[in-house]
Scaffold this motif. Structure first.
Motif, PDB file in Angstrom:
ATOM      1  N   ARG A 188       0.865  -1.180   0.000  1.00  0.00           N
ATOM      2  CA  ARG A 188       0.000   0.000   0.000  1.00  0.00           C
ATOM      3  C   ARG A 188       0.897   1.225   0.000  1.00  0.00           C
ATOM      4  O   ARG A 188       1.620   1.476   0.956  1.00  0.00           O
ATOM      5  N   VAL A 189       0.877   1.956  -1.096  1.00  0.00           N
ATOM      6  CA  VAL A 189       1.740   3.131  -1.198  1.00  0.00           C
ATOM      7  C   VAL A 189       1.005   4.353  -0.663  1.00  0.00           C
ATOM      8  O   VAL A 189      -0.227   4.409  -0.658  1.00  0.00           O
ATOM      9  N   ALA A 190       1.776   5.321  -0.201  1.00  0.00           N
ATOM     10  CA  ALA A 190       1.192   6.547   0.326  1.00  0.00           C
ATOM     11  C   ALA A 190       0.576   7.363  -0.803  1.00  0.00           C
ATOM     12  O   ALA A 190       1.018   7.284  -1.958  1.00  0.00           O
ATOM     13  N   PRO A 191      -0.445   8.166  -0.500  1.00  0.00           N
ATOM     14  CA  PRO A 191      -1.029   9.038  -1.532  1.00  0.00           C
ATOM     15  C   PRO A 191       0.038   9.914  -2.175  1.00  0.00           C
ATOM     16  O   PRO A 191       0.927  10.436  -1.510  1.00  0.00           O
ATOM     17  N   GLY A 192      -0.059  10.049  -3.497  1.00  0.00           N
ATOM     18  CA  GLY A 192       0.919  10.829  -4.238  1.00  0.00           C
ATOM     19  C   GLY A 192       1.995   9.991  -4.886  1.00  0.00           C
ATOM     20  O   GLY A 192       2.775  10.497  -5.703  1.00  0.00           O
ATOM     21  N   HIS A 193       2.062   8.687  -4.543  1.00  0.00           N
ATOM     22  CA  HIS A 193       3.034   7.795  -5.161  1.00  0.00           C
ATOM     23  C   HIS A 193       2.401   7.088  -6.355  1.00  0.00           C
ATOM     24  O   HIS A 193       1.251   6.652  -6.282  1.00  0.00           O
ATOM     25  N   PRO A 194       3.140   6.953  -7.447  1.00  0.00           N
ATOM     26  CA  PRO A 194       2.601   6.207  -8.596  1.00  0.00           C
ATOM     27  C   PRO A 194       2.488   4.730  -8.272  1.00  0.00           C
ATOM     28  O   PRO A 194       3.207   4.209  -7.403  1.00  0.00           O
ATOM     29  N   GLY A 195       1.565   4.031  -8.954  1.00  0.00           N
ATOM     30  CA  GLY A 195       1.403   2.601  -8.723  1.00  0.00           C
ATOM     31  C   GLY A 195       2.683   1.817  -8.941  1.00  0.00           C
ATOM     32  O   GLY A 195       2.925   0.810  -8.278  1.00  0.00           O
ATOM     33  N   ARG A 196       3.509   2.284  -9.856  1.00  0.00           N
ATOM     34  CA  ARG A 196       4.770   1.601 -10.128  1.00  0.00           C
ATOM     35  C   ARG A 196       5.642   1.517  -8.869  1.00  0.00           C
ATOM     36  O   ARG A 196       6.375   0.548  -8.682  1.00  0.00           O
ATOM     37  N   ALA A 197       5.549   2.514  -8.003  1.00  0.00           N
ATOM     38  CA  ALA A 197       6.363   2.511  -6.786  1.00  0.00           C
ATOM     39  C   ALA A 197       6.060   1.291  -5.937  1.00  0.00           C
ATOM     40  O   ALA A 197       6.967   0.675  -5.366  1.00  0.00           O
ATOM     41  N   GLY A 198       4.788   0.915  -5.828  1.00  0.00           N
ATOM     42  CA  GLY A 198       4.425  -0.267  -5.064  1.00  0.00           C
ATOM     43  C   GLY A 198       4.995  -1.535  -5.667  1.00  0.00           C
ATOM     44  O   GLY A 198       5.482  -2.420  -4.953  1.00  0.00           O
ATOM     45  N   ARG A 199       4.932  -1.641  -6.991  1.00  0.00           N
ATOM     46  CA  ARG A 199       5.461  -2.840  -7.646  1.00  0.00           C
ATOM     47  C   ARG A 199       6.975  -2.942  -7.469  1.00  0.00           C
ATOM     48  O   ARG A 199       7.513  -4.031  -7.238  1.00  0.00           O
ATOM     49  N   VAL A 200       7.662  -1.808  -7.568  1.00  0.00           N
ATOM     50  CA  VAL A 200       9.113  -1.819  -7.393  1.00  0.00           C
ATOM     51  C   VAL A 200       9.473  -2.189  -5.961  1.00  0.00           C
ATOM     52  O   VAL A 200      10.405  -2.964  -5.718  1.00  0.00           O
ATOM     53  N   LEU A 201       8.734  -1.649  -4.993  1.00  0.00           N
ATOM     54  CA  LEU A 201       8.993  -1.994  -3.597  1.00  0.00           C
ATOM     55  C   LEU A 201       8.783  -3.476  -3.341  1.00  0.00           C
ATOM     56  O   LEU A 201       9.566  -4.119  -2.644  1.00  0.00           O
ATOM     57  N   ASP A 202       7.713  -4.035  -3.894  1.00  0.00           N
ATOM     58  CA  ASP A 202       7.460  -5.459  -3.720  1.00  0.00           C
ATOM     59  C   ASP A 202       8.638  -6.292  -4.218  1.00  0.00           C
ATOM     60  O   ASP A 202       9.118  -7.201  -3.532  1.00  0.00           O
ATOM     61  N   GLN A 203       9.100  -6.000  -5.425  1.00  0.00           N
ATOM     62  CA  GLN A 203      10.191  -6.778  -5.996  1.00  0.00           C
ATOM     63  C   GLN A 203      11.482  -6.579  -5.198  1.00  0.00           C
ATOM     64  O   GLN A 203      12.227  -7.536  -4.952  1.00  0.00           O
TER      65      GLN A 203
END
Length: 258
Positions: A188-203
């Motif tokens: 769950r990324v903070a508001p203002g972060h692009p969805g890609r940020a969550g995918r990169v963090l997961d990996q």
């Protein structure tokens, strides 16, 4: 390194707060999680430690507009700004937060984490130290390039992971390796972060789990020489993993690049 570095949470949710996307109480709740309330020492104008909400409000009043993450290790400070006393603190902690804003508002925050109480009923205390740092532009990494570097480093490391028999260290390692190929995202990324940020963090987290096995005592290597060989072979992947986390947590500051 904590699976989700506290400096990363402060950067992500602090940026959401500074941008007016979440109220202070919500941001602080996300940063603190299950910890005891965090305290911050060295906040300008304050002679005693204060809470996160007051510290972030003071930074905003001083002209700070954003926060960036640093995940330095010895030999790879990842653009810590200085002075040396701050850099040394950040290297010991393995993480830090750097402010972004108007000239004269350059600060760094470093967490000290302590655990108290018996196993199963322990509490975590986090004390942040805020100091002035050298005011210099951050050179990145940016999300798109960090994601590309991570993918390239992962491809290059596959042969090394196989050759060094990481999976031979047991079921835990096999599960970590299998996790590398998951495509779903549970971040769950903070508001203002692009969805890609969550995918990169997961990996990045999944790769970090493999690196923990591959370079630690649980790995299949049994000698110091074998462990040293693993560290050398996987160093580029470890660096790419840290750079990806830095870019992902700080991604709200570069929306035009994400």
């Amino acid at each position: 390194m904590h699976v989700e570095p506290r400096s990363g949470l402060l950067v992500a949710w602090g940026n959401a707060l500074l941008a007016g996307r979440v109220p202070p109480d919500d941001a602080v709740s996300e940063i603190v999680g299950a910890d005891e309330p965090h305290r911050v020492t060295g906040v300008p104008g304050e002679s005693i430690p204060v809470g996160l909400s007051l510290a972030l409000g003071r930074l905003r009043a001083l002209g700070v507009t954003g926060l960036r993450l640093a995940l330095p290790v010895a030999g790879d400070p990842l653009a810590l700004p200085g002075p040396p006393t701050f850099n040394d603190l950040a290297l010991v902690a393995g993480e830090a937060v750097i402010t972004v804003g108007a000239p004269g508002t350059a600060y760094g925050l470093v967490p000290a984490v302590t655990t108290h109480g018996p196993a199963g009923d322990a509490t975590v205390r986090v004390a942040w130290t805020m100091t002035e740092v050298v005011d210099r532009p951050a050179p990145g990494p940016f999300l798109a390039e960090a994601e590309r570097e991570l993918a390239e480093a992962m491809r290059d490391a596959i042969d090394d992971l196989t050759r060094l028999d990481v999976a031979g260290s047991g079921p835990g390692a096999q599960r970590a390796l299998a996790g590398l190929y998951r495509k779903d995202s549970d971040t769950r990324v903070a508001p203002g972060h692009p969805g890609r940020a969550g995918r990169v963090l997961d990996q990045a987290r999944r790769i970090h789990a493999v690196l923990t096995v591959a370079t630690g005592e649980d790995g299949a290597a049994v000698s110091a020489a074998e462990i040293s060989a693993r560290l050398s072979a996987l160093a580029p992947l470890e660096r790419a993993c840290r750079r990806a986390m830095v870019a992902a947590y700080s991604a709200a500051l570069e929306p035009d690049r994400a």
